[in-house]
Every structure is written in structure tokens, then in C-alpha cells.
Design a protein around this motif. Structure first.
Motif, PDB file in Angstrom:
ATOM      1  N   THR A 166       0.796  -1.153  -0.118  1.00  0.00           N
ATOM      2  CA  THR A 166       0.074   0.114   0.045  1.00  0.00           C
ATOM      3  C   THR A 166       0.688   1.249   0.016  1.00  0.00           C
ATOM      4  O   THR A 166       0.323   2.424  -0.630  1.00  0.00           O
ATOM      5  N   LEU A 167       1.912   1.222   0.796  1.00  0.00           N
ATOM      6  CA  LEU A 167       2.820   2.375   0.886  1.00  0.00           C
ATOM      7  C   LEU A 167       3.456   2.725  -0.669  1.00  0.00           C
ATOM      8  O   LEU A 167       3.384   3.841  -1.041  1.00  0.00           O
ATOM      9  N   ALA A 178       1.638   2.044  -3.260  1.00  0.00           N
ATOM     10  CA  ALA A 178       0.780   2.637  -4.268  1.00  0.00           C
ATOM     11  C   ALA A 178       0.487   4.035  -3.780  1.00  0.00           C
ATOM     12  O   ALA A 178       0.049   5.028  -4.590  1.00  0.00           O
ATOM     13  N   ILE A 179       0.795   4.446  -2.561  1.00  0.00           N
ATOM     14  CA  ILE A 179       0.383   5.905  -2.097  1.00  0.00           C
ATOM     15  C   ILE A 179       1.561   6.821  -2.354  1.00  0.00           C
ATOM     16  O   ILE A 179       1.272   7.761  -2.399  1.00  0.00           O
ATOM     17  N   LEU A 202       1.123   9.806  -4.827  1.00  0.00           N
ATOM     18  CA  LEU A 202       0.195  10.546  -4.925  1.00  0.00           C
ATOM     19  C   LEU A 202       0.672  11.946  -4.327  1.00  0.00           C
ATOM     20  O   LEU A 202       1.039  12.064  -3.401  1.00  0.00           O
ATOM     21  N   LYS A 220       1.832  10.635   4.462  1.00  0.00           N
ATOM     22  CA  LYS A 220       1.431   9.281   3.503  1.00  0.00           C
ATOM     23  C   LYS A 220       1.619   8.054   4.573  1.00  0.00           C
ATOM     24  O   LYS A 220       0.892   7.125   3.955  1.00  0.00           O
ATOM     25  N   ILE A 242      -1.815   7.687   5.994  1.00  0.00           N
ATOM     26  CA  ILE A 242      -2.812   7.402   5.018  1.00  0.00           C
ATOM     27  C   ILE A 242      -2.427   5.935   4.566  1.00  0.00           C
ATOM     28  O   ILE A 242      -3.648   5.063   4.553  1.00  0.00           O
ATOM     29  N   THR A 243      -1.301   5.312   4.560  1.00  0.00           N
ATOM     30  CA  THR A 243      -0.775   3.985   4.172  1.00  0.00           C
ATOM     31  C   THR A 243      -1.492   3.236   5.377  1.00  0.00           C
ATOM     32  O   THR A 243      -1.902   2.099   5.184  1.00  0.00           O
ATOM     33  N   VAL A 291      -5.405   2.800   5.080  1.00  0.00           N
ATOM     34  CA  VAL A 291      -5.664   2.105   4.092  1.00  0.00           C
ATOM     35  C   VAL A 291      -5.429   0.468   4.350  1.00  0.00           C
ATOM     36  O   VAL A 291      -6.169  -0.279   3.831  1.00  0.00           O
TER      37      VAL A 291
END
Length: 76
Positions: A18-19, A21-22, A25, A52, A55-56, A59
């Protein structure tokens, strides 16, 4: 998956994917704004890594909960 170590390993793998992927952004490179002398023009201007990471974490927790739910329903 009932072992704590197994659940932590699964969460870590989900968090790491996930990290990646984020990370891209909202990143603006120095090349798009202004280049600071002595730095790479493609380097991010303000990466905001703490935001980030937070958020990671959120998610990844949602994805982990969904996967745990799937594992528990399949193994019943």
C-alpha cells in the motif's frame, strides 16, 4: 490465520504494498516548481512522508480487515 505472528506478517506485507501505491500521490517535483541549487531536479518538492505513512496505515488496516473477514468466512 489465528497466530499473531502470521497476522502481523500479513499486515506488514499489505502495508508495504500500500505504501508503494500511495507514495506517488500528490508529489510535485522540483522540476515543476523551482529547482533548489545542488539537488536533483526530479526530487520531490515536499514529499509529506508522515502524512503518507498515516494514510498508508489506515488503508492497509481496511484491506487487512477485509482479508481477515474473507479468511474467516472461507475457513468456517
Amino acid at each position: 490465520m489465528d497466530s499473531v505472528v502470521g497476522m502481523l506478517a500479513l499486515y506488514f506485507i499489505i502495508w508495504w504494498i500500500t505504501l508503494f501505491a500511495i507514495l506517488p500521490l500528490g508529489v510535485r517535483s522540483q522540476w515543476e516548481d523551482e529547482v533548489v541549487p545542488g539537488t536533483e531536479p526530479g526530487a520531490p518538492q515536499r514529499p509529506k512522508m508522515w502524512r503518507k505513512a498515516l494514510i498508508t496505515t489506515v488503508v492497509a488496516a481496511v484491506i487487512f480487515a477485509f482479508i481477515q473477514m474473507l479468511i474467516r468466512t472461507v475457513t468456517l
